[in-house]
Each structure stands twice: as structure tokens, then as C-alpha cells.
Design a protein around this motif. Sequence first.
Motif, PDB file in Angstrom:
ATOM      1  N   ARG A   1     -37.749   0.926  42.036  1.00  0.00           N
ATOM      2  CA  ARG A   1     -36.401   0.695  42.553  1.00  0.00           C
ATOM      3  C   ARG A   1     -36.191  -0.771  42.912  1.00  0.00           C
ATOM      4  O   ARG A   1     -35.138  -1.350  42.643  1.00  0.00           O
ATOM      5  N   LEU A   2     -37.213  -1.381  43.529  1.00  0.00           N
ATOM      6  CA  LEU A   2     -37.115  -2.801  43.872  1.00  0.00           C
ATOM      7  C   LEU A   2     -37.006  -3.658  42.616  1.00  0.00           C
ATOM      8  O   LEU A   2     -36.232  -4.620  42.562  1.00  0.00           O
ATOM      9  N   LEU A   3     -37.770  -3.295  41.584  1.00  0.00           N
ATOM     10  CA  LEU A   3     -37.716  -4.041  40.324  1.00  0.00           C
ATOM     11  C   LEU A   3     -36.340  -3.915  39.680  1.00  0.00           C
ATOM     12  O   LEU A   3     -35.768  -4.907  39.199  1.00  0.00           O
ATOM     13  N   ALA A   4     -35.803  -2.683  39.692  1.00  0.00           N
ATOM     14  CA  ALA A   4     -34.469  -2.485  39.128  1.00  0.00           C
ATOM     15  C   ALA A   4     -33.419  -3.249  39.929  1.00  0.00           C
ATOM     16  O   ALA A   4     -32.486  -3.842  39.360  1.00  0.00           O
ATOM     17  N   LEU A   5     -33.555  -3.252  41.254  1.00  0.00           N
ATOM     18  CA  LEU A   5     -32.611  -3.997  42.095  1.00  0.00           C
ATOM     19  C   LEU A   5     -32.695  -5.488  41.815  1.00  0.00           C
ATOM     20  O   LEU A   5     -31.668  -6.176  41.717  1.00  0.00           O
ATOM     21  N   ARG A   6     -33.913  -6.011  41.657  1.00  0.00           N
ATOM     22  CA  ARG A   6     -34.070  -7.437  41.364  1.00  0.00           C
ATOM     23  C   ARG A   6     -33.458  -7.788  40.009  1.00  0.00           C
ATOM     24  O   ARG A   6     -32.812  -8.827  39.858  1.00  0.00           O
ATOM     25  N   ARG A   7     -33.667  -6.909  39.032  1.00  0.00           N
ATOM     26  CA  ARG A   7     -33.060  -7.155  37.720  1.00  0.00           C
ATOM     27  C   ARG A   7     -31.535  -7.157  37.810  1.00  0.00           C
ATOM     28  O   ARG A   7     -30.876  -8.017  37.214  1.00  0.00           O
ATOM     29  N   PHE A   8     -30.994  -6.196  38.548  1.00  0.00           N
ATOM     30  CA  PHE A   8     -29.542  -6.105  38.676  1.00  0.00           C
ATOM     31  C   PHE A   8     -28.974  -7.329  39.390  1.00  0.00           C
ATOM     32  O   PHE A   8     -27.994  -7.930  38.943  1.00  0.00           O
TER      33      PHE A   8
ATOM     34  N   ALA B   1     -31.142 -16.911  41.180  1.00  0.00           N
ATOM     35  CA  ALA B   1     -31.360 -15.944  40.097  1.00  0.00           C
ATOM     36  C   ALA B   1     -32.770 -16.033  39.551  1.00  0.00           C
ATOM     37  O   ALA B   1     -33.420 -14.997  39.301  1.00  0.00           O
ATOM     38  N   LEU B   2     -33.287 -17.241  39.355  1.00  0.00           N
ATOM     39  CA  LEU B   2     -34.650 -17.390  38.848  1.00  0.00           C
ATOM     40  C   LEU B   2     -35.685 -16.939  39.869  1.00  0.00           C
ATOM     41  O   LEU B   2     -36.751 -16.445  39.503  1.00  0.00           O
ATOM     42  N   TRP B   3     -35.383 -17.089  41.155  1.00  0.00           N
ATOM     43  CA  TRP B   3     -36.327 -16.663  42.197  1.00  0.00           C
ATOM     44  C   TRP B   3     -36.350 -15.139  42.323  1.00  0.00           C
ATOM     45  O   TRP B   3     -37.414 -14.540  42.491  1.00  0.00           O
TER      46      TRP B   3
ATOM     47  N   PRO C   1     -37.445 -10.750  38.047  1.00  0.00           N
ATOM     48  CA  PRO C   1     -38.840 -10.450  37.702  1.00  0.00           C
ATOM     49  C   PRO C   1     -39.210 -10.961  36.310  1.00  0.00           C
ATOM     50  O   PRO C   1     -40.391 -10.953  35.955  1.00  0.00           O
ATOM     51  N   ASN C   2     -38.232 -11.355  35.523  1.00  0.00           N
ATOM     52  CA  ASN C   2     -38.484 -11.853  34.173  1.00  0.00           C
ATOM     53  C   ASN C   2     -37.561 -13.050  33.945  1.00  0.00           C
ATOM     54  O   ASN C   2     -36.408 -12.900  33.552  1.00  0.00           O
ATOM     55  N   ARG C   3     -38.066 -14.237  34.207  1.00  0.00           N
ATOM     56  CA  ARG C   3     -37.225 -15.436  34.133  1.00  0.00           C
ATOM     57  C   ARG C   3     -36.784 -15.731  32.705  1.00  0.00           C
ATOM     58  O   ARG C   3     -35.690 -16.267  32.492  1.00  0.00           O
ATOM     59  N   ARG C   4     -37.620 -15.407  31.742  1.00  0.00           N
ATOM     60  CA  ARG C   4     -37.217 -15.627  30.349  1.00  0.00           C
ATOM     61  C   ARG C   4     -35.974 -14.808  30.014  1.00  0.00           C
ATOM     62  O   ARG C   4     -35.024 -15.307  29.406  1.00  0.00           O
ATOM     63  N   ARG C   5     -35.972 -13.534  30.420  1.00  0.00           N
ATOM     64  CA  ARG C   5     -34.814 -12.686  30.166  1.00  0.00           C
ATOM     65  C   ARG C   5     -33.583 -13.215  30.914  1.00  0.00           C
ATOM     66  O   ARG C   5     -32.459 -13.187  30.385  1.00  0.00           O
TER      67      ARG C   5
END
Length: 474
Positions: free
Chosen positions: A45-52, A284-286, A289-293
Amino acid sequence: MAHEETADGGTAAGGPEPVGELERLRAEVRELRDRAGTRQRRRARLLALRRFVAAVVIALVAVFTVTSVVGVWGARTALNTDRWVATVGALPEDPVVDAAVAAYLTDQIFDQLDIEERLKDALPPRASFIAAPATKAVHDYVRDSIAKLLKTEQFQDLWRAANRFAHARMVAVLEQRSQGVRVQGDTVTLNLLPLVNNALNALEDRLPTLFGKQLNLPTVSSGAIPPGLHDRIEKALGVSLPADFAQIKLYDRHTLGQLQQAVLLVKRGLVGLLIAVPLLLGLALWVSPNRRRTLLQLGLWLVVGVTALSAVLRAVRDQILGQVPAGVYRGATRNALWTVFTTLRERGDQLLWLGIVLALLMYLVGPGRLPVGLRHYTSRGAKATGRFAVRAGRRVPKGSELRAWTRAHADTLRVAGVVVAALVALLLSSWTSLLVIAVALAAYEAAVTLAARDGSSPGPGEAGSEAGAQPGAG
């Protein structure tokens, strides 16, 4: 029997203990699994929140970047009188614009003078039929004369002065602090009486009998409207001029109100936008979880933003052109809009190419099958090219003067290559030419480096031979 009973009783008494231990272990395993699953779900959930959050913030970065580019263009060009005059000052040199201004001034003068009726009154009754063709000939002559006058330095100075005067007041209207531009009803008009006044003076010098008398009009050079100029022209021509004579409607009140709000909003928020763009990009970069994306998304959003901006500019252009009569006026307006938006269009093209290059680069360094294959074959091609260059370099004799000279002047050759590339880049400013220059410079620098390195060290086996020869010589 007693012993057996005791043994059986002991077995029966000790039987539940392993079963209870097993249940306890199972319960612990279930608890650990639940904890691990809970942590994994929280992590997911945290990963999905960070992506969003990263996706939303990077989209805002792209939108704010495009908006800030428009704001900077507006602040430096559209709302800056000096830069505006520098931008539109050369418009009379455009043949289409020159023809449109000349046609407008001629129509304004002829509509009020009624030349055809004057010719009919001056001609005998039997010759009145030539009044219409004579009027057209005079109209064309006056239009051509005004077109030539517009190319003179005097009229171009007046053009720049009139634009400076008008733009300063239009900016004041947009910023809700104007008292110089007349606002009447639902329209805002720009008065071109100074240009008509000077055109009448010039026509009087060239065609003294056109007006039948001496006009005695003042010469206007500042772009400002002298008090009572409308009445003086009316009296000099001997006609009754309409109140909107030589006036062009710029905006209606509804459009002006929306534009005022947009101008004020951009001016107040421009500094905030310029500060927010790097801060939001760093956030956004901080968070991502995937800076390239995230950088890939930034490139795509820049492309989308610039495309949307281009669509808006085309819609604005088409709306303005739709309000202009077809013919020379519409062509002149199209050329004028092209000139005004040149800087904004160039900045938009730069942002578009930045987005394309960034998205393409981030995709090529990604884990996809196509990027991996491209990197693999590119690496193999680079290695093959390097081996070919080394073999070609070894074909040159070790003691040749060319190799010795290259080795001695390697640094000079490198610097000379950079200087030549920079000079060529200044002459050729297109993106394609810059890319070709960069590739050619990289190949040149690599060739100089390989030539100098191959010549500065002995070939394979040469060091051993020389080392082996030294003891024999001794």
C-alpha cells in the motif's frame, strides 16, 4: 498388569502434550504469517501510494513548467512594452502587413471623401461614365503611395511610436489601471488617427489637387493623439466623420474581463511557479520508488503539455482570424500573429524536444526486452567499431611522422576539434545539425585518443622482446 496399566496410563497422560505443542507451533506460524502478510500489505500500500503521489506531482511539474514558459513569455514580451515594440516593429517590412495597412488607410480616407461623387460633379455630364474607373485608378494610386510611404523611415518611426503608445495603454487596461484607452459599451478600441493624419499630409504633398484645398494638419510623431485631432481632420476634409473613424476594436468586454483575470493571475503566480517547479521535481524524485519511471512520465507529460498548448494557440489564432475579413486583412493578421508568437513557439519546441529525449532516454535504460536488446547490440557494435579502429591504427607504422606528430599534439587537436564544433554549431542552429555535430565531435575525439594511445605504448610482444634483448646486449 499393574505395570502395564501404569505404563498405559503414563502414555495416555503424556499423549496430549505433543499434540498441544504442535497446535501452539501452528498458532505461532499462523501469527508470524499474518504479521508478515500485514507488513507486506502495508509495504504494498505504501509503495502504491508513493507511486500515485509521484505520478501526480510529476504531472504538476510538467503543467507548471509549460505554464511558467507561457508566463515568462507574457511577462517579457506580451506585457513588456520595449520587447513588444522590438517584436512588432519590423511588421511593416512584411509585404502582406504593409499591403493590409495601406488598404485600411486608403479605405478609411476614400469612404469619407466620396471621390466618385466629386469626380462626377467635376466632369461634364457626357463624361460622367468615367468617374467610376477613374475613382478606382485614384484609389489604387493612393493605396500604392501609402504602401510606399509606410516603408519610409518616418512612417516606421511613427509605427513603432504608435505601437509603444497603444501597448502601454493596453497593458494598463489588462492590469486594470488604464485611463488612456477609451472603453465604450462592450468594446475596447484603439485610435489610429495619428497614422491617418500623417497619411493625409503625405498625400497632400504628392497629390495637391486631391482634396481641393490645403489641409493644414499637424505632423504627429510621438504616437500620442493630440487633443482635438478628430475635429481638425473632420474640418480639414470638410466632411462629417463618424465617432469610430480610424478606430479598431481590440476586445469585447467579456473577453477582456477573462483576459484581465488571467493576466493578473499569471503575474502574481509567476515567481511561485518558477520556484515550485524545481521543488516539486525534487519531491517527486524523493517520493518515487522508481525514479526512471518518474522521469519517463515527466517526459511524456511535457509532450502532452506542449501539444495542448499548441492546440490552444491554434484555437486562439483561428478565433482571432475568424473575426477578421477574408483577404489582405486576414493574411496580415495571420503574419502578425506568427511574428508575435515566435518566441513562445520556439520555447514550446524546445520543451517538446526535451520531453521526447527524456522519455526516450529513460525508456532505453529500462528493463524492457526492446531496450535490453538495443543496449546489447549497441554494445557489440561499439566493441566491434573499437576493435576495427585499433586494427586500422596499428596498420600505421610505429615510427611514422604522422603518428609521432599526433602523439605530440594530441591535446591541441582535441581542443581544436571542440572549437571547430562550437563555431559550426553557432552557424547551424537546428536540432538535427547539433546532433550531427555532437556525433562527429565524439568520433573525432575518440579517433585522436586512440591514435595517441596506440602510438605512446609498444604493441603486444614488443616490451618483452626489448626486455629480452637487454640482457643479451649487456
